[in-house]
Design an enzyme around this catalytic site. Structure first.
Site, PDB file in Angstrom:
ATOM      1  N   ARG A 113      60.883  43.432  70.226  1.00 56.02           N
ATOM      2  CA  ARG A 113      60.950  44.831  70.622  1.00 56.02           C
ATOM      3  C   ARG A 113      62.177  45.114  71.477  1.00 56.02           C
ATOM      4  O   ARG A 113      62.731  46.197  71.445  1.00 56.02           O
ATOM      5  CB  ARG A 113      59.661  45.169  71.400  1.00 56.02           C
ATOM      6  CG  ARG A 113      59.573  46.572  71.910  1.00 56.02           C
ATOM      7  CD  ARG A 113      59.471  47.569  70.771  1.00 56.02           C
ATOM      8  NE  ARG A 113      59.593  48.933  71.246  1.00 56.02           N
ATOM      9  CZ  ARG A 113      60.726  49.565  71.501  1.00 56.02           C
ATOM     10  NH1 ARG A 113      61.883  48.943  71.353  1.00 56.02           N
ATOM     11  NH2 ARG A 113      60.732  50.816  71.921  1.00 56.02           N
ATOM     12  N   TYR A 114      62.571  44.123  72.297  1.00 55.59           N
ATOM     13  CA  TYR A 114      63.740  44.259  73.154  1.00 55.59           C
ATOM     14  C   TYR A 114      64.830  43.326  72.626  1.00 55.59           C
ATOM     15  O   TYR A 114      64.521  42.262  72.094  1.00 55.59           O
ATOM     16  CB  TYR A 114      63.392  43.866  74.593  1.00 55.59           C
ATOM     17  CG  TYR A 114      62.371  44.775  75.239  1.00 55.59           C
ATOM     18  CD1 TYR A 114      62.738  46.030  75.702  1.00 55.59           C
ATOM     19  CD2 TYR A 114      61.047  44.388  75.365  1.00 55.59           C
ATOM     20  CE1 TYR A 114      61.807  46.871  76.290  1.00 55.59           C
ATOM     21  CE2 TYR A 114      60.108  45.225  75.957  1.00 55.59           C
ATOM     22  CZ  TYR A 114      60.495  46.461  76.417  1.00 55.59           C
ATOM     23  OH  TYR A 114      59.586  47.294  76.997  1.00 55.59           O
ATOM     24  N   ARG A 117      64.750  39.387  73.979  1.00 54.40           N
ATOM     25  CA  ARG A 117      63.557  38.550  74.152  1.00 54.40           C
ATOM     26  C   ARG A 117      62.501  38.843  73.094  1.00 54.40           C
ATOM     27  O   ARG A 117      62.324  39.983  72.681  1.00 54.40           O
ATOM     28  CB  ARG A 117      62.977  38.698  75.564  1.00 54.40           C
ATOM     29  CG  ARG A 117      62.754  40.132  76.015  1.00 54.40           C
ATOM     30  CD  ARG A 117      62.986  40.208  77.532  1.00 54.40           C
ATOM     31  NE  ARG A 117      62.485  41.432  78.144  1.00 54.40           N
ATOM     32  CZ  ARG A 117      63.170  42.569  78.195  1.00 54.40           C
ATOM     33  NH1 ARG A 117      64.361  42.676  77.648  1.00 54.40           N
ATOM     34  NH2 ARG A 117      62.654  43.619  78.795  1.00 54.40           N
ATOM     35  N   CYS A 126      41.545  32.567  72.147  1.00 56.35           N
ATOM     36  CA  CYS A 126      41.489  32.645  73.604  1.00 56.35           C
ATOM     37  C   CYS A 126      40.175  32.019  74.032  1.00 56.35           C
ATOM     38  O   CYS A 126      39.211  32.021  73.282  1.00 56.35           O
ATOM     39  CB  CYS A 126      41.521  34.089  74.090  1.00 56.35           C
ATOM     40  SG  CYS A 126      43.028  34.937  73.622  1.00 56.35           S
ATOM     41  N   CYS A 130      38.769  39.008  76.629  1.00 55.71           N
ATOM     42  CA  CYS A 130      38.708  40.048  77.651  1.00 55.71           C
ATOM     43  C   CYS A 130      38.399  41.363  76.963  1.00 55.71           C
ATOM     44  O   CYS A 130      39.006  41.678  75.934  1.00 55.71           O
ATOM     45  CB  CYS A 130      40.056  40.161  78.357  1.00 55.71           C
ATOM     46  SG  CYS A 130      40.814  38.561  78.680  1.00 55.71           S
ATOM     47  N   CYS A 133      41.385  43.654  76.057  1.00 61.47           N
ATOM     48  CA  CYS A 133      42.516  43.059  75.338  1.00 61.47           C
ATOM     49  C   CYS A 133      43.309  44.102  74.554  1.00 61.47           C
ATOM     50  O   CYS A 133      42.753  44.972  73.899  1.00 61.47           O
ATOM     51  CB  CYS A 133      42.030  41.979  74.379  1.00 61.47           C
ATOM     52  SG  CYS A 133      43.392  41.205  73.474  1.00 61.47           S
ATOM     53  N   ARG A 135      45.541  43.215  72.261  1.00 62.92           N
ATOM     54  CA  ARG A 135      45.945  42.663  70.973  1.00 62.92           C
ATOM     55  C   ARG A 135      44.722  42.354  70.110  1.00 62.92           C
ATOM     56  O   ARG A 135      44.631  41.319  69.467  1.00 62.92           O
ATOM     57  CB  ARG A 135      46.821  41.425  71.198  1.00 62.92           C
ATOM     58  CG  ARG A 135      47.751  41.153  70.039  1.00 62.92           C
ATOM     59  CD  ARG A 135      48.806  40.123  70.369  1.00 62.92           C
ATOM     60  NE  ARG A 135      49.857  40.657  71.201  1.00 62.92           N
ATOM     61  CZ  ARG A 135      50.426  40.010  72.211  1.00 62.92           C
ATOM     62  NH1 ARG A 135      50.033  38.795  72.526  1.00 62.92           N
ATOM     63  NH2 ARG A 135      51.376  40.572  72.910  1.00 62.92           N
ATOM     64  N   ASP A 294      46.122  49.486  78.345  1.00 66.27           N
ATOM     65  CA  ASP A 294      46.484  50.104  77.065  1.00 66.27           C
ATOM     66  C   ASP A 294      45.250  50.719  76.399  1.00 66.27           C
ATOM     67  O   ASP A 294      44.151  50.189  76.536  1.00 66.27           O
ATOM     68  CB  ASP A 294      47.071  49.044  76.128  1.00 66.27           C
ATOM     69  CG  ASP A 294      48.417  48.538  76.612  1.00 66.27           C
ATOM     70  OD1 ASP A 294      49.205  49.349  77.116  1.00 66.27           O
ATOM     71  OD2 ASP A 294      48.667  47.323  76.496  1.00 66.27           O
ATOM     72  N   ASP A 331      52.733  50.767  79.168  1.00 64.14           N
ATOM     73  CA  ASP A 331      53.313  50.539  77.854  1.00 64.14           C
ATOM     74  C   ASP A 331      53.166  51.831  77.057  1.00 64.14           C
ATOM     75  O   ASP A 331      52.050  52.299  76.832  1.00 64.14           O
ATOM     76  CB  ASP A 331      52.597  49.390  77.145  1.00 64.14           C
ATOM     77  CG  ASP A 331      53.403  48.106  77.223  1.00 64.14           C
ATOM     78  OD1 ASP A 331      54.544  48.113  76.726  1.00 64.14           O
ATOM     79  OD2 ASP A 331      52.897  47.127  77.782  1.00 64.14           O
ATOM     80  N   LYS A 338      58.097  49.594  77.722  1.00 66.80           N
ATOM     81  CA  LYS A 338      57.486  49.809  79.039  1.00 66.80           C
ATOM     82  C   LYS A 338      58.141  50.982  79.753  1.00 66.80           C
ATOM     83  O   LYS A 338      59.347  51.131  79.713  1.00 66.80           O
ATOM     84  CB  LYS A 338      57.618  48.548  79.882  1.00 66.80           C
ATOM     85  CG  LYS A 338      56.779  47.392  79.352  1.00 66.80           C
ATOM     86  CD  LYS A 338      57.039  46.122  80.140  1.00 66.80           C
ATOM     87  CE  LYS A 338      56.256  44.953  79.617  1.00 66.80           C
ATOM     88  NZ  LYS A 338      56.699  44.511  78.281  1.00 66.80           N
TER      89      LYS A 338
HETATM   90  C1  PLP Z   1      56.464  43.334  77.860  1.00 70.88           C
HETATM   91  C2  PLP Z   1      57.162  42.798  76.718  1.00 70.88           C
HETATM   92  C3  PLP Z   1      58.229  41.881  76.867  1.00 70.88           C
HETATM   93  C4  PLP Z   1      58.675  41.362  78.216  1.00 70.88           C
HETATM   94  O1  PLP Z   1      59.149  42.372  79.034  1.00 70.88           O
HETATM   95  P1  PLP Z   1      59.663  42.067  80.503  1.00 70.88           P
HETATM   96  O2  PLP Z   1      59.795  43.397  81.129  1.00 70.88           O
HETATM   97  O3  PLP Z   1      60.940  41.315  80.377  1.00 70.88           O
HETATM   98  O4  PLP Z   1      58.612  41.215  81.171  1.00 70.88           O
HETATM   99  C5  PLP Z   1      58.872  41.450  75.749  1.00 70.88           C
HETATM  100  N1  PLP Z   1      58.506  41.861  74.507  1.00 70.88           N
HETATM  101  C6  PLP Z   1      57.493  42.724  74.327  1.00 70.88           C
HETATM  102  C7  PLP Z   1      57.139  43.139  72.955  1.00 70.88           C
HETATM  103  C8  PLP Z   1      56.777  43.214  75.432  1.00 70.88           C
HETATM  104  O5  PLP Z   1      55.761  44.071  75.232  1.00 70.88           O
HETATM  105  S1  SF4 Z   2      43.841  39.861  77.059  1.00 72.19           S
HETATM  106 FE1  SF4 Z   2      43.481  39.380  74.871  1.00 72.19          FE
HETATM  107  S2  SF4 Z   2      45.088  37.885  74.340  1.00 72.19           S
HETATM  108 FE2  SF4 Z   2      44.946  37.945  76.600  1.00 72.19          FE
HETATM  109  S3  SF4 Z   2      43.491  36.300  77.163  1.00 72.19           S
HETATM  110 FE3  SF4 Z   2      42.309  38.206  77.009  1.00 72.19          FE
HETATM  111  S4  SF4 Z   2      41.547  38.257  74.890  1.00 72.19           S
HETATM  112 FE4  SF4 Z   2      43.214  36.744  74.968  1.00 72.19          FE
END
Ligand code: PLP
Ligand code: SF4
Length: 395
Positions: A113-114, A117, A126, A130, A133, A135, A294, A331, A338
């Protein structure tokens, strides 16, 4: 003040060596209604969630984390791990993929996304699912480690994109993976010249601190620089065991950064965030992010409003050491990235000056120097020319 990190009580029915064995904790996770009624006196809303097991998000907790949860159904840790029928109530917003990760997925298991990184999702498992979560579209599909063909493609993507300086191992929880696979993954990433920093994003120090052994820490250290991104949400999660895990990382030169999520009925009070942050800092873990929850499916009852979150941030700002202050961030839904919030102390601005009223009300002005004497970027360039980094950042 010296903080007191209390050990959890080991149930009589379990031997100490089993309890301290992380694979025992995973093998003996609570997953079913039957497992849960053995530990908890379920409320009506909680029981109902089990009756709709197919519709709610995966259910799982380690015995250790279950032991941390209190008897009342309003207990903060219990709210993190226990399914609730409210997850199926009509929501204000409920997205399957709130971060729009599926459209930033150029290779299997890679979220890019960035520019500099990427996330590398090496597992879907996991040890605790949670309830908040983000994701949910991915986690808990029970793929323990990425398939060999996907692994090669993901690695190849990182190799062929020289702009990637940071790889964030995520999932699922990358520390549910065994030592040999973890070592192998880090080894393969370190072979890539342009990868400077590796992060490991994990909730294991919180939900299964027995995972954090001398062996794990030595593996991470061997592939330095590696940053450990922990996910403590509540000061009670900092037991003696969790505190020892955090300290083991730091003692071995692995910085620990904590990312928390503001959650309704869990930690949405400035005193809780403050207590958590101070304790983390005392253990040399840096409070890094305080995230707005989120709008993932089934999280409406766990979310705060952005106004509440800003109020919490405002109360902490100035009262809490800058070292202990996490960055509040939301987010932007659908993969917008972010958005940071900082309290706004500016009350007036012009070209010559800006006026402020600081955190405790003191007002003052900042006068700019005369514009004529400030170097323009093109003049300043000559001082910067020698820095390859800067050229890289501008391409
Ligand atoms: C949050 C995030 C990161 C890391 O962001 P930082 O601000 O550097 O901690 C990298 N990729 C994705 C897709 C993210 O959601
Ligand atoms: S937030 Fe989602 S991905 Fe992270 S530890 Fe909990 S269940 Fe696993």
């Amino acid at each position: 003040m010296k903080f007191d990190f209390k050990p959890t009580t080991i149930p009589d029915s379990v031997s100490i060596s089993d309890w301290k064995n992380w694979t025992w904790q995973l093998r003996n996770s609570l997953k079913t209604y039957k497992d849960f009624i053995g530990h908890f006196d379920l409320s009506l809303e909680e029981r109902e969630a089990f009756n709709h097991g197919e519709e709610v998000f995966n259910i799982r907790t380690t015995p250790y984390y279950a032991q941390l949860a209190g008897k009342s159904s309003s207990d903060p840790i219990r709210r993190i791990l226990m399914p609730n029928i409210l997850e199926l109530a009509a929501p204000a917003q409920a997205m399957l993929d709130p971060l729009g990760e599926r459209k930033n997925n150029p290779a299997p298991r890679i979220i890019h996304r960035y520019p500099d990184r990427v996330l590398f999702l090496i597992t879907d498992i996991c040890s605790v699912y949670c309830r908040f979560c983000t994701r949910k579209h991915f986690t808990g599909q029970e793929e323990a480690f990425v398939r060999p063909d996907e692994y090669e493609k993901a690695l190849n993507y990182i190799k062929t994109h020289a702009g990637i300086r940071e790889v964030i191992l995520s999932g699922g929880d990358p520390l549910t993976v065994g030592d040999a696979q973890l070592d192998r993954t880090l080894f393969d990433l370190r072979k890539i010249d342009h990868v400077e920093i590796i992060r490991v994003g994990t909730r294991m120090p919180v939900v299964c601190p027995m995972r954090v052994s001398e062996d794990v820490v030595r593996i991470l250290r061997k592939h330095k620089p590696v940053f450990l991104m922990s996910h403590f949400n509540h000061p009670r999660e900092l037991t003696a065991e969790a505190a020892a895990a955090v300290e083991l990382f730091v003692d071995h030169g692995i910085p620990v950064m904590n990312q928390m999520v503001l959650l309704n009925g869990v930690n949405n009070h400035p005193a809780i965030v403050q207590a958590l942050s101070r304790r983390l800092l005392y253990l040399r873990a840096k409070p890094y992010y305080m995230f707005q929850c989120d709008p993932s499916r089934g999280t409406d009852h766990l979310r705060t409003s952005i106004e509440d979150s800003l109020q919490i941030q405002k109360e902490l700002w100035g009262n809490l050491s800058g070292l202990a202050m996490p960055n509040f961030s939301v987010d932007i839904p659908d993969g917008g990235g972010k958005a940071y919030y900082v309290p706004n102390y500016e009350v007036f601005k012009s070209e010559e000056k800006r006026s402020y009223q600081g955190w405790d009300g003191i007002a003052a002005e900042y006068m700019n120097p005369s514009a004529a004497q400030i170097l323009k970027p093109q003049d300043a360039e000559m001082y910067y020319q020698e820095w390859e980094d800067l050229k890289g950042a501008r391409t």
